[in-house]
Design a protein around this motif. Structure first.
Motif, PDB file in Angstrom:
ATOM      1  N   UNK A 239       4.191  13.026 -10.163  1.00  0.00           N
ATOM      2  CA  UNK A 239       4.913  11.914  -9.382  1.00  0.00           C
ATOM      3  C   UNK A 239       3.608  10.989  -8.743  1.00  0.00           C
ATOM      4  N   UNK A 240       2.914  11.669  -7.721  1.00  0.00           N
ATOM      5  CA  UNK A 240       2.586  10.276  -6.709  1.00  0.00           C
ATOM      6  C   UNK A 240       1.159  10.143  -7.933  1.00  0.00           C
ATOM      7  N   UNK A 241       0.756  11.101  -8.413  1.00  0.00           N
ATOM      8  CA  UNK A 241      -0.205  10.565  -8.860  1.00  0.00           C
ATOM      9  C   UNK A 241      -0.200   9.755 -10.540  1.00  0.00           C
ATOM     10  N   UNK A 242       0.820   9.754 -11.141  1.00  0.00           N
ATOM     11  CA  UNK A 242       1.320   9.132 -11.876  1.00  0.00           C
ATOM     12  C   UNK A 242       1.566   7.507 -11.333  1.00  0.00           C
ATOM     13  N   UNK A 243       1.837   7.605 -10.428  1.00  0.00           N
ATOM     14  CA  UNK A 243       1.349   5.981  -9.515  1.00  0.00           C
ATOM     15  C   UNK A 243       0.029   5.027  -9.036  1.00  0.00           C
TER      16      UNK A 243
ATOM     17  N   UNK B  72       3.859  -1.088  -2.649  1.00  0.00           N
ATOM     18  CA  UNK B  72       4.971  -1.732  -3.293  1.00  0.00           C
ATOM     19  C   UNK B  72       5.519  -0.906  -4.464  1.00  0.00           C
ATOM     20  N   UNK B  73       6.060   0.314  -4.207  1.00  0.00           N
ATOM     21  CA  UNK B  73       6.986   0.188  -5.048  1.00  0.00           C
ATOM     22  C   UNK B  73       8.328   1.197  -5.145  1.00  0.00           C
ATOM     23  N   UNK B  74       9.222   0.076  -5.659  1.00  0.00           N
ATOM     24  CA  UNK B  74      10.268   0.378  -5.927  1.00  0.00           C
ATOM     25  C   UNK B  74      11.164   1.706  -4.981  1.00  0.00           C
TER      26      UNK B  74
ATOM     27  N   UNK C  97       5.923   9.445   5.951  1.00  0.00           N
ATOM     28  CA  UNK C  97       7.176   9.417   4.961  1.00  0.00           C
ATOM     29  C   UNK C  97       7.364   8.557   3.894  1.00  0.00           C
ATOM     30  N   UNK C  98       8.212   9.468   2.711  1.00  0.00           N
ATOM     31  CA  UNK C  98       7.993   8.670   1.261  1.00  0.00           C
ATOM     32  C   UNK C  98       8.910   7.152   1.600  1.00  0.00           C
ATOM     33  N   UNK C  99       9.187   6.529   2.151  1.00  0.00           N
ATOM     34  CA  UNK C  99       9.157   5.096   2.607  1.00  0.00           C
ATOM     35  C   UNK C  99       8.319   4.657   3.177  1.00  0.00           C
TER      36      UNK C  99
ATOM     37  N   UNK D 273      11.485   5.607  -7.029  1.00  0.00           N
ATOM     38  CA  UNK D 273      10.479   6.637  -7.413  1.00  0.00           C
ATOM     39  C   UNK D 273      11.298   8.021  -6.964  1.00  0.00           C
ATOM     40  N   UNK D 274      12.206   7.835  -5.667  1.00  0.00           N
ATOM     41  CA  UNK D 274      12.916   9.061  -4.947  1.00  0.00           C
ATOM     42  C   UNK D 274      13.850   9.911  -6.188  1.00  0.00           C
TER      43      UNK D 274
END
Length: 88
Positions: A30-34, A57-59, A48-50, A63-64
């Motif tokens: 998922x990280x690589x996809x973005x 600049x991801x929603x 953190x994820x936040x 993403x979660x």
């Protein structure tokens, strides 16, 4: 005491990216996809994820949800493999 679902565990604001990737390596995709550079980053034990969503600049809730989805798909595949006798 009931065990947390992955989505509930991912909601922990203190959960670092390093903890996410160690506990659920399938989330790396998922990280690589973005096109996020978090995988292997020296800062990921502290972010953190936040933090990552803000930086890229991801929603965050979307993403979660993607992280949760890949964890659930992996667990479902593992369960179906175990029940079909693939572990023999």
């Amino acid at each position: 005491m009931s065990q947390l679902t992955p989505f509930e565990a991912l909601a922990d604001p203190e959960l670092t990216l390093n903890e996410v990737m160690e506990r659920w390596p399938q989330t790396i995709a998922v990280f690589l996809k973005h096109k996020m550079l978090c995988v292997g980053c020296l800062v990921n034990p502290f972010h953190t994820i936040s933090d990552a969503c803000a930086e890229y600049h991801l929603e965050e809730s979307g993403f979660r949800q993607q992280l949760d989805q890949v964890i659930r798909q992996s667990a479902k595949a593992a369960d179906s493999g175990a029940s079909s006798g693939e572990d023999r």
